[in-house]
Design a protein around this motif. Structure first.
Motif, short mmCIF file in Angstrom:
data_model
loop_
_atom_site.label_atom_id
_atom_site.label_comp_id
_atom_site.label_asym_id
_atom_site.label_seq_id
_atom_site.Cartn_x
_atom_site.Cartn_y
_atom_site.Cartn_z
N LEU A 76 0.81 -1.21 0.00
CA LEU A 76 0.00 0.00 0.00
C LEU A 76 0.85 1.27 0.00
O LEU A 76 0.41 2.31 -0.49
N SER A 77 2.07 1.18 0.53
CA SER A 77 2.93 2.36 0.59
C SER A 77 3.35 2.84 -0.80
O SER A 77 3.81 3.98 -0.95
N ALA A 82 -6.02 7.20 -2.62
CA ALA A 82 -6.67 6.42 -1.57
C ALA A 82 -7.71 5.44 -2.13
O ALA A 82 -7.94 4.39 -1.53
N ARG A 83 -8.32 5.77 -3.25
CA ARG A 83 -9.27 4.84 -3.86
C ARG A 83 -8.56 3.56 -4.29
O ARG A 83 -9.05 2.45 -4.05
N LYS A 85 -5.72 2.57 -3.06
CA LYS A 85 -5.24 1.95 -1.83
C LYS A 85 -6.30 1.02 -1.23
O LYS A 85 -6.01 -0.12 -0.84
N LEU A 86 -7.53 1.53 -1.16
CA LEU A 86 -8.57 0.74 -0.52
C LEU A 86 -8.89 -0.52 -1.33
O LEU A 86 -9.03 -1.61 -0.77
N ALA A 89 -6.04 -2.92 -0.92
CA ALA A 89 -6.05 -3.51 0.42
C ALA A 89 -7.08 -4.63 0.50
O ALA A 89 -6.82 -5.71 1.05
N TYR A 134 -6.78 0.22 7.52
CA TYR A 134 -7.95 0.71 6.79
C TYR A 134 -8.32 2.13 7.25
O TYR A 134 -8.72 2.97 6.44
N VAL A 137 -6.16 4.59 5.46
CA VAL A 137 -6.56 4.72 4.06
C VAL A 137 -7.82 5.59 3.95
O VAL A 137 -7.93 6.47 3.08
N ILE A 140 -6.95 9.23 4.54
CA ILE A 140 -6.29 9.79 3.35
C ILE A 140 -7.32 10.09 2.27
O ILE A 140 -7.29 11.14 1.62
N GLY A 141 -8.24 9.15 2.10
CA GLY A 141 -9.28 9.36 1.09
C GLY A 141 -10.16 10.55 1.39
O GLY A 141 -10.58 11.28 0.48
#
Length: 210
Positions: A76-77, A82-83, A85-86, A89, A134, A137, A140-141
């Motif tokens: 994830l880094s 963020a979309r 990322k989620l 994840a 989560y 994330v 951030i989103g």
């Protein structure tokens, strides 16, 4: 000059062997002989480095948790949006094969939590770390303007983790009604409603398992 000790290397070898043993035949009834067979050593070697089998098994569980959390965090880094990322994840949080050794090991130990407080502490750490992941994330989103949470972020994060856990168990149990892709889509469906973001779709992030 004294020769470096090989004890850490041999202990690592036994942890890896025990992980394979748990992943392939389960935790219930696992014997020192099973670990020795996987490691290609005699039982006495296992006893020498781990006099108590439960100590070795706790280390297996701890390492599995660390690997699962660390690998996902590292992945994830590398993602900024963020979309993405989620979605990434969620994709990484479920097993894409019923024989996924790492996930099978984690689920095997979930049954031992009730009998051993040490396992319980490790299991709680796994849950807390995933919720924190989560949560970060989601924050951030929100900061990026993509997410408009419909509930407190810690609640959404906890629900995402529980959805992963529940669907993951169905997958490794071989439930044909909930194959991995279906589970993935269902998790994203919840995420879309919880974040107010319709962009959270499976094709947002490419994955080799889909």
């Amino acid at each position: 000059m004294a020769r470096p000790s090989r004890k850490p290397v041999r202990r690592e070898h036994l942890v890896a062997a025990a992980t394979r043993a748990v992943g392939s035949q389960g935790l219930a009834g696992l014997r020192v002989a099973d670990v020795a067979e996987q490691a290609g050593v005699v039982r006495g070697s296992v006893h020498y480095y781990y006099p108590d089998l439960s100590e070795l098994l706790r280390e297996v569980f701890r390492r599995a948790v660390e690997r699962f959390c660390t690998d996902r965090a590292a992945m994830l880094s590398t993602v900024e949006d963020a979309r993405c990322k989620l979605v990434a994840a969620a994709r990484a949080g479920i097993p894409w094969r019923a024989d996924d050794e790492l996930v099978n090991v984690l689920y095997e130990f979930s049954t031992a939590v009730r009998q051993d407080a040490n396992y319980s502490v490790i299991a709680e750490s796994l849950f807390d770390r995933q919720v924190t992941m989560y949560g970060a994330v989601l924050e951030i989103g929100r900061a990026q303007g993509h997410f408009r949470p419909t509930a407190p972020i810690p609640d959404i994060a906890a629900n995402l983790v529980c959805l992963e856990n529940g669907y993951g168990l169905e997958i490794i149990s071989g439930n044909a009604v909930v194959p991995p892709q279906r589970a993935f889509e269902l998790i994203l469906s919840y995420a879309r409603g919880a974040t107010g973001c319709e962009d959270l779709t499976a094709d947002l992030v490419e994955g080799e398992n889909s």
